[in-house]
Design a protein around this motif. Structure first.
Motif, PDB file in Angstrom:
ATOM      1  N   SER A   1       0.560 -10.069   1.261  1.00  0.00           N
ATOM      2  CA  SER A   1      -0.806 -10.247   1.574  1.00  0.00           C
ATOM      3  C   SER A   1      -1.639  -9.962   0.352  1.00  0.00           C
ATOM      4  CB  SER A   1      -1.169  -9.460   2.998  1.00  0.00           C
ATOM      5  OG  SER A   1      -1.225  -8.199   2.712  1.00  0.00           O
ATOM      6  N   LEU A   2      -1.285  -8.930  -0.397  1.00  0.00           N
ATOM      7  CA  LEU A   2      -1.898  -8.482  -1.484  1.00  0.00           C
ATOM      8  C   LEU A   2      -2.141  -9.731  -2.427  1.00  0.00           C
ATOM      9  CD1 LEU A   2      -0.963  -4.966  -2.731  1.00  0.00           C
ATOM     10  CD2 LEU A   2      -3.020  -5.674  -1.944  1.00  0.00           C
ATOM     11  N   LEU A   3      -1.149 -10.464  -2.589  1.00  0.00           N
ATOM     12  CA  LEU A   3      -1.369 -11.616  -3.500  1.00  0.00           C
ATOM     13  C   LEU A   3      -2.349 -12.576  -2.996  1.00  0.00           C
ATOM     14  CD1 LEU A   3       2.392 -12.388  -4.484  1.00  0.00           C
ATOM     15  CD2 LEU A   3       0.839 -11.138  -5.802  1.00  0.00           C
ATOM     16  N   GLY A   4      -2.604 -12.589  -1.510  1.00  0.00           N
ATOM     17  CA  GLY A   4      -3.259 -13.633  -0.946  1.00  0.00           C
ATOM     18  C   GLY A   4      -4.786 -12.864  -1.182  1.00  0.00           C
TER      19      GLY A   4
ATOM     20  N   PHE B   1      -4.903  -2.307  -2.921  1.00  0.00           N
ATOM     21  CA  PHE B   1      -5.717  -2.988  -2.383  1.00  0.00           C
ATOM     22  C   PHE B   1      -7.459  -2.598  -2.677  1.00  0.00           C
ATOM     23  CE2 PHE B   1      -8.659  -3.535   1.392  1.00  0.00           C
ATOM     24  CZ  PHE B   1      -8.441  -5.097   1.637  1.00  0.00           C
ATOM     25  N   ILE B   2      -7.606  -1.366  -2.994  1.00  0.00           N
ATOM     26  CA  ILE B   2      -8.865  -0.844  -3.387  1.00  0.00           C
ATOM     27  C   ILE B   2      -9.004  -1.338  -4.841  1.00  0.00           C
ATOM     28  CG2 ILE B   2     -10.104   1.240  -4.165  1.00  0.00           C
ATOM     29  CD1 ILE B   2      -8.756   2.650  -1.727  1.00  0.00           C
TER      30      ILE B   2
ATOM     31  N   LEU C   1      -8.148  -4.197  -6.402  1.00  0.00           N
ATOM     32  CA  LEU C   1      -8.291  -5.603  -5.995  1.00  0.00           C
ATOM     33  C   LEU C   1      -9.735  -5.720  -5.663  1.00  0.00           C
ATOM     34  CD1 LEU C   1      -5.140  -7.136  -4.571  1.00  0.00           C
ATOM     35  CD2 LEU C   1      -6.032  -7.581  -6.658  1.00  0.00           C
ATOM     36  N   LEU C   2     -10.124  -4.991  -4.616  1.00  0.00           N
ATOM     37  CA  LEU C   2     -11.663  -4.907  -4.075  1.00  0.00           C
ATOM     38  C   LEU C   2     -12.675  -4.502  -5.379  1.00  0.00           C
ATOM     39  CD1 LEU C   2     -11.548  -4.112  -0.527  1.00  0.00           C
ATOM     40  CD2 LEU C   2     -11.459  -6.050  -1.580  1.00  0.00           C
ATOM     41  N   LEU C   3     -12.080  -3.590  -6.100  1.00  0.00           N
ATOM     42  CA  LEU C   3     -13.285  -3.306  -7.055  1.00  0.00           C
ATOM     43  C   LEU C   3     -13.335  -4.090  -8.501  1.00  0.00           C
ATOM     44  CD1 LEU C   3     -12.216   0.646  -7.325  1.00  0.00           C
ATOM     45  CD2 LEU C   3     -14.476  -0.467  -6.343  1.00  0.00           C
ATOM     46  N   THR C   4     -12.219  -5.061  -8.602  1.00  0.00           N
ATOM     47  CA  THR C   4     -12.278  -5.843  -9.631  1.00  0.00           C
ATOM     48  C   THR C   4     -12.545  -7.316  -9.215  1.00  0.00           C
ATOM     49  OG1 THR C   4      -9.946  -6.190  -9.418  1.00  0.00           O
ATOM     50  CG2 THR C   4     -10.573  -4.468 -10.860  1.00  0.00           C
TER      51      THR C   4
END
Length: 193
Positions: free
Chosen positions: A74-77, A18-19, A21-24
């Motif tokens: 939900s990560l894919l979302g 999750f982190i 994904l948010l950083l990228t």
């Protein structure tokens, strides 16, 4: 005292992904309402998962497994809504084209906007793709119904995508010839601010 929240290895792995994904993420798309909603839902699911992990003996094993699968889905979302994809733009931008887009702040008629851009090169042709966002309240909103597309032929040294957007799309030029490139505006009925 009974322990309520237990963070297992799979939940830690989720938090790490999750982190990342948010950083990228594209910082503009990250500030849209669908992205915000998906992030909140994923975080809520992570809290529920930590609670279920702490009370595993009270719940059926299949419920915990199902919740864990839903958490990773939900990560894919989140990934789909924090980058420019077909989902985050309402089906108007192709994921394969706009996923790696870059964002640049610009002013148009004294108003602040953000243009996201990407380009693809094939031989002597470079195609630029643009989307335009404006902040309405706390979120960014995409204001063009379709991506702006500009094609450059005889690609010399790279023209800055912002320069291309300002000089071709914003000035609504159909063609522009420079010393090293010939630009053609392929946008269909562009909506300009």
């Amino acid at each position: 005292m009974e322990q309520k929240f237990v963070i297992k290895r799979s939940t830690r792995f989720f938090v790490l992904l999750f982190i990342i994904l948010l950083l990228t993420a594209n910082w503009v798309i990250l500030q849209t309402f669908p992205a915000f909603l998906m992030i909140v839902c994923s975080l809520a699911m992570a809290v529920v998962m930590a609670y279920l992990d702490g009370h595993a003996e009270q719940y059926h094993h299949w419920l915990i497994k199902t919740a864990r699968i839903a958490l990773f889905l939900s990560l894919l979302g989140v990934m789909s809504f924090v980058h420019e994809t077909s989902l985050s733009t309402g089906g108007e931008s192709h994921t394969i084209v706009m996923f790696p887009s870059n964002a640049t702040r610009i002013n148009i008629k004294g108003q602040p906007y953000v243009v996201t851009s990407t380009n693809n090169t094939l031989g002597f042709t470079r195609t630029y793709f643009f989307n335009l966002y404006k902040r309405l309240g706390p979120f960014y909103v995409r204001i063009n119904p379709r991506s702006y597309i500009v094609t450059a032929v005889n690609v010399g040294p790279d023209e800055d995508a912002t320069w291309v957007f300002k000089n071709i799309v914003l000035k609504d030029r159909t063609e522009l010839v420079t010393a090293k490139n010939e630009f053609r505006n392929d946008s269909q009925n562009p909506v300009l601010p």
